[in-house]
Motif scaffolding. Structure first.
Motif, PDB file in Angstrom:
ATOM      1  N   ALA A  81       3.444   9.525  -6.553  1.00 28.29           N
ATOM      2  CA  ALA A  81       3.565  10.814  -5.921  1.00 28.29           C
ATOM      3  C   ALA A  81       4.108  11.830  -6.620  1.00 28.29           C
ATOM      4  CB  ALA A  81       4.075  10.640  -4.447  1.00 28.29           C
ATOM      5  N   ALA A  82       3.349  13.070  -6.878  1.00 26.14           N
ATOM      6  CA  ALA A  82       4.031  14.084  -7.791  1.00 26.14           C
ATOM      7  C   ALA A  82       3.093  15.396  -7.690  1.00 26.14           C
ATOM      8  CB  ALA A  82       4.234  13.672  -9.416  1.00 26.14           C
ATOM      9  N   ASP A  83       3.676  16.425  -7.575  1.00 31.19           N
ATOM     10  CA  ASP A  83       2.957  17.829  -7.636  1.00 31.19           C
ATOM     11  C   ASP A  83       2.769  18.418  -8.717  1.00 31.19           C
ATOM     12  OD1 ASP A  83       1.496  19.802  -6.683  1.00 31.19           O
ATOM     13  OD2 ASP A  83       2.890  20.726  -5.479  1.00 31.19           O
ATOM     14  N   TYR A  84       2.142  17.880  -9.937  1.00 32.62           N
ATOM     15  CA  TYR A  84       2.091  18.328 -11.110  1.00 32.62           C
ATOM     16  C   TYR A  84       1.557  19.714 -11.131  1.00 32.62           C
ATOM     17  CZ  TYR A  84       3.658  13.734 -12.605  1.00 32.62           C
ATOM     18  OH  TYR A  84       4.291  12.406 -12.923  1.00 32.62           O
ATOM     19  N   THR A  85       0.595  20.049 -10.430  1.00 33.70           N
ATOM     20  CA  THR A  85      -0.290  21.106 -10.427  1.00 33.70           C
ATOM     21  C   THR A  85       0.437  22.091  -9.540  1.00 33.70           C
ATOM     22  OG1 THR A  85      -1.789  20.449  -8.481  1.00 33.70           O
ATOM     23  CG2 THR A  85      -2.328  20.036 -10.908  1.00 33.70           C
ATOM     24  N   HIS A  86       1.531  22.033  -8.778  1.00 34.38           N
ATOM     25  CA  HIS A  86       2.008  22.949  -7.733  1.00 34.38           C
ATOM     26  C   HIS A  86       1.048  23.635  -6.831  1.00 34.38           C
ATOM     27  CE1 HIS A  86       5.313  22.649 -10.656  1.00 34.38           C
ATOM     28  NE2 HIS A  86       4.659  23.204 -11.661  1.00 34.38           N
ATOM     29  N   THR A 134      -5.549   9.672   6.612  1.00 37.13           N
ATOM     30  CA  THR A 134      -6.605  10.501   7.167  1.00 37.13           C
ATOM     31  C   THR A 134      -7.873  10.398   6.558  1.00 37.13           C
ATOM     32  OG1 THR A 134      -5.069  11.981   8.112  1.00 37.13           O
ATOM     33  CG2 THR A 134      -7.304  12.729   8.180  1.00 37.13           C
ATOM     34  N   ILE A 135      -7.930  10.129   5.151  1.00 39.68           N
ATOM     35  CA  ILE A 135      -9.225  10.301   4.563  1.00 39.68           C
ATOM     36  C   ILE A 135      -9.562   8.671   4.460  1.00 39.68           C
ATOM     37  CG2 ILE A 135     -10.304  10.402   2.339  1.00 39.68           C
ATOM     38  CD1 ILE A 135      -7.921  12.707   1.545  1.00 39.68           C
ATOM     39  N   PHE A 136      -8.596   7.999   4.519  1.00 39.93           N
ATOM     40  CA  PHE A 136      -8.954   6.504   4.442  1.00 39.93           C
ATOM     41  C   PHE A 136      -8.226   5.548   5.339  1.00 39.93           C
ATOM     42  CE2 PHE A 136      -9.816   7.337   0.068  1.00 39.93           C
ATOM     43  CZ  PHE A 136     -11.331   7.270  -0.146  1.00 39.93           C
ATOM     44  N   PRO A 137      -8.559   5.809   6.639  1.00 37.92           N
ATOM     45  CA  PRO A 137      -7.694   5.092   7.870  1.00 37.92           C
ATOM     46  C   PRO A 137      -7.735   3.649   7.632  1.00 37.92           C
ATOM     47  CG  PRO A 137      -9.572   6.648   8.608  1.00 37.92           C
ATOM     48  CD  PRO A 137      -9.877   6.403   7.314  1.00 37.92           C
ATOM     49  N   ARG A 138      -8.360   2.914   7.214  1.00 38.66           N
ATOM     50  CA  ARG A 138      -8.283   1.501   6.790  1.00 38.66           C
ATOM     51  C   ARG A 138      -7.002   1.265   6.097  1.00 38.66           C
ATOM     52  NH1 ARG A 138     -12.846  -2.578   5.266  1.00 38.66           N
ATOM     53  NH2 ARG A 138     -14.035  -1.471   6.246  1.00 38.66           N
ATOM     54  N   LEU A 139      -6.516   2.238   5.312  1.00 41.67           N
ATOM     55  CA  LEU A 139      -5.198   1.883   4.441  1.00 41.67           C
ATOM     56  C   LEU A 139      -4.338   1.911   5.352  1.00 41.67           C
ATOM     57  CD1 LEU A 139      -5.719   3.857   1.208  1.00 41.67           C
ATOM     58  CD2 LEU A 139      -6.028   1.521   1.652  1.00 41.67           C
ATOM     59  N   GLY A 140      -4.121   2.677   6.487  1.00 47.51           N
ATOM     60  CA  GLY A 140      -3.064   2.819   7.429  1.00 47.51           C
ATOM     61  C   GLY A 140      -2.982   1.348   8.346  1.00 47.51           C
ATOM     62  N   THR A 161      -0.089  14.181   0.928  1.00 51.34           N
ATOM     63  CA  THR A 161       1.017  13.436   1.396  1.00 51.34           C
ATOM     64  C   THR A 161       0.421  12.182   1.702  1.00 51.34           C
ATOM     65  OG1 THR A 161       0.611  14.068   3.847  1.00 51.34           O
ATOM     66  CG2 THR A 161       1.983  15.591   2.526  1.00 51.34           C
ATOM     67  N   LEU A 162       1.366  11.164   2.293  1.00 51.02           N
ATOM     68  CA  LEU A 162       0.850   9.860   2.640  1.00 51.02           C
ATOM     69  C   LEU A 162      -0.101   9.981   3.880  1.00 51.02           C
ATOM     70  CD1 LEU A 162       1.070   6.651   2.348  1.00 51.02           C
ATOM     71  CD2 LEU A 162       3.243   6.848   3.645  1.00 51.02           C
ATOM     72  N   ALA A 163       0.298  10.940   4.648  1.00 52.13           N
ATOM     73  CA  ALA A 163      -0.584  11.084   5.911  1.00 52.13           C
ATOM     74  C   ALA A 163      -1.935  11.383   5.692  1.00 52.13           C
ATOM     75  CB  ALA A 163       0.090  11.985   6.800  1.00 52.13           C
ATOM     76  N   VAL A 193       0.952  -1.093   0.067  1.00 50.63           N
ATOM     77  CA  VAL A 193       0.097   0.008   0.023  1.00 50.63           C
ATOM     78  C   VAL A 193       0.960   1.231  -0.028  1.00 50.63           C
ATOM     79  CG1 VAL A 193      -1.627   1.152   1.484  1.00 50.63           C
ATOM     80  CG2 VAL A 193      -1.755  -1.047   1.002  1.00 50.63           C
ATOM     81  N   ARG A 194       1.868   1.295   0.952  1.00 48.53           N
ATOM     82  CA  ARG A 194       2.771   2.353   0.991  1.00 48.53           C
ATOM     83  C   ARG A 194       3.357   2.655  -0.426  1.00 48.53           C
ATOM     84  NH1 ARG A 194       5.427   4.598   5.237  1.00 48.53           N
ATOM     85  NH2 ARG A 194       4.955   2.897   6.433  1.00 48.53           N
TER      86      ARG A 194
END
Length: 233
Positions: free
Chosen positions: A101-106, A118-124, A112-114, A93-94
């Motif tokens: 991960a990439a910030d194409y839109t600046h 937070t949005i999907f705690p089950r993935l943690g 972030t991973l965190a 998953v990580r």
């Protein structure tokens, strides 16, 4: 933000889309509705450059994208959660999340991973599990998280909760509600019309490759005959 004008798309000699027109504004949640095989996924594939259009125009943030390769469209700020999820089965998953991960839109506050956890705690709870060890619902959460890690301006979901257990569906709709509150524009395909009513402002109904109706949630709720005719509910 997104403008699709009279597009036509073919698979070989077979025409799938017949002049589809739709638009989506900043921060808006819009749905594509219709029975199976009516052109919803083809519309998404056409927007993303996966299925080239033969006629019409597609623009995103004022830039023409109807002749652009898929990777360029993604880098402009469109994140896709495809039907079937298509996560990397032999990555954890990580790794699935960090690989894209990439910030194409600046963005001023990139995901972030965190943030994803937070949005999907089950993935943690499953960070070190491989993609093929996840349930269908966990895979869908991961697919959404992976799309968010490119920091899109627009998130497109094809069959957001198809085949998932009711409890998992609730978690995904809750997560999408968080994203809407953050101002992310979302274009979503799903059959769970009642859940869509709670999150979406506008809807497009597609029948045999054509838009046969468009309107607001309140308008669609007030016309149950449309739901019966075109959605089979």
């Amino acid at each position: 933000m997104l403008k699709v004008e009279s597009i036509e798309t073919y698979y070989g000699q077979s025409q799938a889309l017949f002049g589809i027109t739709l638009n989506l504004m900043e921060g808006e949640v819009v749905t594509l509705l219709g029975r199976n095989g009516m052109g919803k996924s083809t519309t998404i594939s056409s927007i993303m450059g996966l299925t080239p259009i033969s006629k019409g125009k597609i623009s995103f943030l004022g830039k023409s994208i109807d002749r652009s390769p898929s990777y360029s469209i993604a880098r402009l700020g469109i994140g896709l959660v495809p039907e079937g999820r298509q996560i990397f089965p032999t990555l954890t998953v990580r790794e699935n999340l960090l690989a894209t991960a990439a910030d194409y839109t600046h963005s001023s506050s990139p995901y972030t991973l965190a943030d994803i956890l937070t949005i999907f705690p089950r993935l943690g709870e499953r960070l070190n599990n491989y993609g093929n060890q996840l349930s269908g619902g966990e895979q869908q959460m991961l697919a959404i998280g992976r799309a968010l890690m490119i920091n899109p301006r627009l998130l497109i979901l094809d069959e957001a909760t198809e085949g998932l257990a009711p409890l998992v569906r609730q978690e995904i709709w809750h997560g999408l509600g968080i994203l809407k509150a953050k101002g992310l524009a979302i274009l979503v395909v799903d059959k769970n019309i009642q859940a869509l009513f709670k999150i979406a402002e506008r809807h497009y109904i597609i029948e045999k490759g054509k838009v046969v109706w468009t309107g607001t949630t309140s308008q669609l709720q007030s016309q149950p005959e449309l739901q019966t005719q075109f959605l089979g509910v």
